[in-house]
Design a protein around this motif. Structure first.
Motif, PDB file in Angstrom:
ATOM      1  N   GLU A 118       7.976  -5.636  10.209  1.00 37.36           N
ATOM      2  CA  GLU A 118       8.894  -4.486   9.510  1.00 37.36           C
ATOM      3  C   GLU A 118       7.703  -3.433   8.847  1.00 37.36           C
ATOM      4  O   GLU A 118       7.834  -2.525   8.589  1.00 37.36           O
ATOM      5  N   MET A 119       6.685  -4.289   8.407  1.00 40.61           N
ATOM      6  CA  MET A 119       5.447  -3.440   7.721  1.00 40.61           C
ATOM      7  C   MET A 119       4.950  -2.557   8.658  1.00 40.61           C
ATOM      8  O   MET A 119       4.345  -1.553   8.234  1.00 40.61           O
ATOM      9  N   LYS A 120       5.001  -2.914   9.920  1.00 41.59           N
ATOM     10  CA  LYS A 120       4.174  -1.826  10.842  1.00 41.59           C
ATOM     11  C   LYS A 120       4.725  -0.507  10.895  1.00 41.59           C
ATOM     12  O   LYS A 120       3.937   0.544  10.946  1.00 41.59           O
ATOM     13  N   SER A 121       5.960  -0.491  10.862  1.00 44.47           N
ATOM     14  CA  SER A 121       6.456   1.044  10.614  1.00 44.47           C
ATOM     15  C   SER A 121       6.186   1.871   9.424  1.00 44.47           C
ATOM     16  O   SER A 121       5.523   3.167   9.805  1.00 44.47           O
ATOM     17  N   MET A 126       2.073   5.736   7.229  1.00 44.26           N
ATOM     18  CA  MET A 126       1.306   6.071   6.298  1.00 44.26           C
ATOM     19  C   MET A 126      -0.064   6.588   7.125  1.00 44.26           C
ATOM     20  O   MET A 126      -0.852   7.594   6.460  1.00 44.26           O
ATOM     21  N   HIS A 127      -0.389   5.809   8.184  1.00 46.45           N
ATOM     22  CA  HIS A 127      -1.466   6.405   8.882  1.00 46.45           C
ATOM     23  C   HIS A 127      -1.583   7.910   9.306  1.00 46.45           C
ATOM     24  O   HIS A 127      -2.543   8.561   9.356  1.00 46.45           O
ATOM     25  N   ILE A 128      -0.391   8.368   9.854  1.00 44.01           N
ATOM     26  CA  ILE A 128      -0.304   9.618  10.143  1.00 44.01           C
ATOM     27  C   ILE A 128      -0.376  10.686   8.964  1.00 44.01           C
ATOM     28  O   ILE A 128      -1.030  11.496   9.201  1.00 44.01           O
ATOM     29  N   MET A 129       0.301   9.932   7.795  1.00 44.62           N
ATOM     30  CA  MET A 129      -0.018  11.155   6.513  1.00 44.62           C
ATOM     31  C   MET A 129      -1.309  11.057   6.069  1.00 44.62           C
ATOM     32  O   MET A 129      -1.622  12.244   5.636  1.00 44.62           O
ATOM     33  N   ARG A 142      -8.066  -1.607   5.602  1.00 47.70           N
ATOM     34  CA  ARG A 142      -8.063  -3.110   4.948  1.00 47.70           C
ATOM     35  C   ARG A 142      -6.810  -3.754   4.759  1.00 47.70           C
ATOM     36  O   ARG A 142      -6.657  -4.930   5.068  1.00 47.70           O
ATOM     37  N   MET A 143      -5.787  -2.747   4.287  1.00 49.67           N
ATOM     38  CA  MET A 143      -4.435  -3.301   4.613  1.00 49.67           C
ATOM     39  C   MET A 143      -3.989  -3.715   5.786  1.00 49.67           C
ATOM     40  O   MET A 143      -3.429  -4.938   6.142  1.00 49.67           O
ATOM     41  N   HIS A 144      -4.165  -3.174   7.017  1.00 55.90           N
ATOM     42  CA  HIS A 144      -4.162  -3.257   8.237  1.00 55.90           C
ATOM     43  C   HIS A 144      -4.611  -4.532   8.809  1.00 55.90           C
ATOM     44  O   HIS A 144      -4.020  -5.270   9.422  1.00 55.90           O
TER      45      HIS A 144
END
Length: 323
Positions: A118-121, A126-129, A142-144
């Motif tokens: 669920e955290m992947k979406s 966030m990565h795109i933003m 780091r979170m990833h």
């Protein structure tokens, strides 16, 4: 038979010891006591020895019969039946508790996997933003990596079901993992040099990528600003060398231990001690060997050796032989 005799003497050592002590005491009394000088020691020893031997033989025969009918309660009597019933009752209770614990663990693992997925979406959004903001990209990375570790830690127990061994191109996987660390590398001005040939290896692409991810992220984390990381492959051997702070001789033998962060990890307070532990566990399941050498303030070299033979090769050989 020898196994039974060993068990017999262990089971009845108290009785056998008592017989021996009694025989020795009686011989000593017959020698010391003047009133028993007229009695033949050999005669008494023969009588007592015969009685003891006959008793031991009878006990041995009875135990031998029980030895071959251990699981049949009807062959036992009295307190032995009660002991066996108690044993089976306790065993059944332990099996029930074990099954309940397995179910609870499975539920926790499933819920954890669901949470990570669920955290992947939101992570992707966030990565795109934040794309282009290297500082935020570093924190996102780091979170990833932490989520990725948790995901693979949960899946590690079922790696046999989760892996697909087949000929795999190694260089594209390494290049993809380097690209994923771009923000971190740009911040520290770290470059990569790929040398040598990269023949296909029989492995699981997903789990091999995870192993490379842990090694490369450590190399970048502990490399000096403006340094290089060298990757070379010849035959079955892949080496990853950095020019970082290195690993002390005290820490080096323990870097693959669970939760061991070492001197450097305790100083930085960012290490979890799980990355290399999980990488080594996954490598072992894939038949890959990890070896490390390091010199403090000069750098670290990881040696990744692919197996010469594995199940895939053996199956292929058998199929060619049969045809």
């Amino acid at each position: 038979m020898w196994h039974f005799l060993k068990l017999f003497f262990i089971q009845h050592y108290m009785w056998l010891s008592s017989y021996l002590v009694l025989l020795i005491v009686m011989n000593v009394l017959m020698i010391v006591d003047v009133g028993m000088l007229a009695v033949s020691i050999w005669y008494v020893n023969c009588i007592m020895g015969s009685i003891i031997i006959v008793t031991i033989v009878i006990m041995c025969i009875k135990d031998y019969i029980k030895y071959h009918h251990t699981m049949e309660i009807k062959e036992t009597t009295g307190y032995e039946q009660q002991y066996i019933r108690m044993f089976h009752t306790l065993l059944n209770k332990q099996e029930i508790v074990l099954q309940e614990e397995k179910l609870q663990r499975k539920e926790i693992e499933d819920s954890l996997l669901a949470w990570v997925h669920e955290m992947k979406s939101p992570m992707t959004a966030m990565h795109i933003m934040i794309e282009g903001n290297h500082r935020l990209e570093k924190e996102w990375l780091r979170m990833h990596l932490l989520l990725d570790q948790q995901l693979h830690q949960t899946r590690l127990y079922t790696i046999e079901k989760d892996s697909l061994m087949k000929p795999t191109a190694i260089q594209p996987i390494i290049s993809q993992e380097i690209k994923a660390l771009r923000a971190w590398c740009l911040e520290k001005d770290i470059g990569f040099e790929l040398e040598g040939e990269y023949p296909d290896q029989v492995t699981d692409a997903k789990w091999f990528a995870f192993i490379i991810r842990q090694i490369l992220s450590n190399a970048v984390k502990y490399s000096h600003n403006g340094s290089q990381i060298y990757i070379n492959m010849q035959g079955q051997l892949l080496t990853i060398k950095d020019e970082g702070i290195g690993i002390s001789s005290i820490d080096l033998p323990r870097i693959f231990q669970k939760s061991y962060t070492g001197t450097t990890g305790r100083e930085s307070k960012q290490a979890t001690g799980m990355g290399l532990y999980l990488a080594n566990k996954a490598a072992h399941q894939l038949g890959i060997t990890l070896h490390v050498t390091s010199i403090v303030n000069e750098g670290t070299v990881f040696y990744i050796t692919f197996p010469q033979e594995n199940d895939y090769h053996l199956i292929k050989k058998q199929s060619h032989t049969s045809t």
